[in-house]
Design a protein around this motif. Sequence first.
Motif, mmCIF file in Angstrom:
data_model
loop_
_atom_site.group_PDB
_atom_site.id
_atom_site.type_symbol
_atom_site.label_atom_id
_atom_site.label_comp_id
_atom_site.label_asym_id
_atom_site.label_seq_id
_atom_site.Cartn_x
_atom_site.Cartn_y
_atom_site.Cartn_z
ATOM 1 N N ARG A 168 5.066 -7.146 -8.599
ATOM 2 C CA ARG A 168 5.571 -5.811 -8.985
ATOM 3 C C ARG A 168 6.698 -5.930 -10.020
ATOM 4 O O ARG A 168 6.708 -5.252 -11.032
ATOM 5 C CB ARG A 168 6.091 -5.076 -7.738
ATOM 6 N N VAL A 169 7.646 -6.870 -9.738
ATOM 7 C CA VAL A 169 8.794 -7.023 -10.654
ATOM 8 C C VAL A 169 8.326 -7.522 -12.021
ATOM 9 O O VAL A 169 8.730 -6.997 -13.068
ATOM 10 C CB VAL A 169 9.842 -7.991 -10.041
ATOM 11 N N LEU A 170 7.427 -8.505 -12.036
ATOM 12 C CA LEU A 170 6.988 -9.077 -13.321
ATOM 13 C C LEU A 170 6.172 -8.052 -14.121
ATOM 14 O O LEU A 170 6.338 -7.934 -15.344
ATOM 15 C CB LEU A 170 6.174 -10.352 -13.095
ATOM 16 N N SER A 171 5.308 -7.322 -13.433
ATOM 17 C CA SER A 171 4.482 -6.321 -14.137
ATOM 18 C C SER A 171 5.369 -5.267 -14.785
ATOM 19 O O SER A 171 5.137 -4.852 -15.930
ATOM 20 C CB SER A 171 3.529 -5.613 -13.169
ATOM 21 N N LYS A 172 6.392 -4.845 -14.041
ATOM 22 C CA LYS A 172 7.295 -3.821 -14.582
ATOM 23 C C LYS A 172 7.998 -4.355 -15.837
ATOM 24 O O LYS A 172 8.103 -3.660 -16.857
ATOM 25 C CB LYS A 172 8.328 -3.479 -13.505
ATOM 26 N N ARG A 173 8.430 -5.633 -15.739
ATOM 27 C CA ARG A 173 9.141 -6.198 -16.905
ATOM 28 C C ARG A 173 8.219 -6.388 -18.104
ATOM 29 O O ARG A 173 8.624 -6.255 -19.245
ATOM 30 C CB ARG A 173 9.765 -7.547 -16.535
ATOM 31 N N VAL A 215 0.102 -13.801 -7.543
ATOM 32 C CA VAL A 215 1.447 -14.179 -7.055
ATOM 33 C C VAL A 215 1.774 -13.252 -5.883
ATOM 34 O O VAL A 215 1.098 -12.231 -5.685
ATOM 35 C CB VAL A 215 2.527 -14.040 -8.167
ATOM 36 N N PRO A 216 2.810 -13.560 -5.078
ATOM 37 C CA PRO A 216 3.173 -12.656 -3.994
ATOM 38 C C PRO A 216 3.426 -11.248 -4.540
ATOM 39 O O PRO A 216 3.955 -11.089 -5.646
ATOM 40 C CB PRO A 216 4.474 -13.262 -3.427
ATOM 41 N N ASN A 217 3.043 -10.232 -3.760
ATOM 42 C CA ASN A 217 3.091 -8.850 -4.257
ATOM 43 C C ASN A 217 4.465 -8.436 -4.797
ATOM 44 O O ASN A 217 4.556 -7.799 -5.839
ATOM 45 C CB ASN A 217 2.662 -7.882 -3.148
ATOM 46 N N GLY A 218 5.535 -8.828 -4.079
ATOM 47 C CA GLY A 218 6.890 -8.432 -4.503
ATOM 48 C C GLY A 218 7.203 -8.984 -5.883
ATOM 49 O O GLY A 218 7.736 -8.284 -6.753
ATOM 50 N N LEU A 219 6.826 -10.214 -6.108
ATOM 51 C CA LEU A 219 7.048 -10.861 -7.412
ATOM 52 C C LEU A 219 6.179 -10.178 -8.470
ATOM 53 O O LEU A 219 6.633 -9.877 -9.583
ATOM 54 C CB LEU A 219 6.711 -12.358 -7.298
ATOM 55 N N VAL A 224 17.369 -11.545 -11.831
ATOM 56 C CA VAL A 224 16.704 -11.849 -10.544
ATOM 57 C C VAL A 224 16.668 -10.606 -9.641
ATOM 58 O O VAL A 224 16.268 -10.698 -8.478
ATOM 59 C CB VAL A 224 17.390 -13.034 -9.806
ATOM 60 N N ARG A 225 17.056 -9.473 -10.207
ATOM 61 C CA ARG A 225 17.071 -8.237 -9.403
ATOM 62 C C ARG A 225 15.660 -7.946 -8.867
ATOM 63 O O ARG A 225 14.680 -8.082 -9.577
ATOM 64 C CB ARG A 225 17.562 -7.053 -10.259
ATOM 65 N N GLY A 226 15.605 -7.603 -7.595
ATOM 66 C CA GLY A 226 14.310 -7.254 -6.977
ATOM 67 C C GLY A 226 13.554 -8.473 -6.457
ATOM 68 O O GLY A 226 12.507 -8.332 -5.835
#
Length: 378
Positions: free
Chosen positions: A286-291, A280-284, A199-201
Amino acid sequence: MKKIAVIGGGASGMACAVQLLRAGREVVLLERGDRLGRKLSATGNGQGNVTNINCSAKHYFSDDPKKVGRILDRFGYSETVRFLEDMGGIFLPDARGRVYPVGRQASAVCDLFRAELEKLHADICLKTQVQRIAFDGEFDLMWAGGHMRADAVVLAAGGKAAPHFGTDGSAYALAQSFGHTITPLSPALTRLKSDPALVRGLKGIRVDAGLKVLHGDSICFECRGDVLFTEDGVSGDAVFRASSYAKKGDRLEIDFLPDVGKERLSEALKVSDGSLLCIVPNGLGRVLSKRANGGHGALLSLLKAFQLPILGDCGFANAQVTKGGIPLIETDENLQSLKRPGLFFAGEILNVDGECGGYNLQWAFSSAHAAAEGILQC
Ligand SMILES: Cc1cc2nc3c(=O)[nH]c(=O)nc-3n(C[C@H](O)[C@H](O)[C@H](O)COP(=O)(O)OP(=O)(O)OC[C@H]3O[C@@H](n4cnc5c(N)ncnc54)[C@H](O)[C@@H]3O)c2cc1C
């Protein structure tokens, strides 16, 4: 029964005292804290979700679900709204059936009770923690520096959840002293812990999501609602509901886009080349795209079936209610003790816990009504 002692000035104790006082009974309300209804004032995120129009036994966990149903049938959602509105205010359901005061203030619901108790000239003893009850033909209730005698007692002292509101579980011993058992206790309606790395980030991101609890390959619960990411897991009303079913070792599966099918999402990802803007919300995003690291298939799975292992709950301190308590099978239809007639129970101290959405306060009010009716029949 002439003199009645009600132990606990929470939702169930106050509701029971009001009904007994209206019927002309002599009532003493004993509360260990320095004011009444502290927990009630904090309910529903401070907005006071007092009941639910969909109230029925299927929303509760107990050793005797049929008795829960009969007690709710006698005093359910509409009786609760009438009872509250008789004291003042207007109570209306939202789109999900959760009933709130239209002023959306839980502390104001508590003020209604306090004003009604004052109008009925209730005898209220604050800072009075009942430590022992004896019986010698009458009940003798003892606390530091005092005692009182009563013909009937309503034990409405709550459970073990949220101990900062005065409910540390010490009151179970009062029932045990009359031979009652207590079913295993655990926190319910609570945040869930997961692997902090997963759940980091995401901390602080809140989504309206589809949520499943998976035990191995089988789905033990599924719902739709708010999921809020925390430092070490998830919170939010969907998670609270799921927490009643989730056990350590189970998995949560989150669908971030419950209104969008996989095919449509896949098309959108092709058009946007994997960008999640306006999806999705931008913060979410960014994290999902990176993963996902550029893989459309991986991104699709993260969006529609985000997996989180459940490492545990967050303890009684962070729970809204207690699972477990005095078994209903040790009481009669009016929640009178089968071990010591004249002793009644109401609220969370009993082995009844409801889902998130107003069901627990409804149980507090329904059980208070059953106990009051029982006393009035004696
Ligand atoms: C943060 C939070 C939010 C919640 N939101 C909702 C919601 O929106 N809707 C909903 O339906 N439910 C909600 N709940 C659950 C609901 O508040 C409880 O189920 C309900 O208050 C239980 O009522 P009760 O009268 O049984 O116990 P309580 O309200 O806990 O009252 C018990 C009282 O007994 C007193 N007491 C304990 N021992 C003694 C003793 N020995 N002598 C004298 N007094 C004693 C305590 O100080 C306490 O005041 C929420 C709970 C929490 C913690």
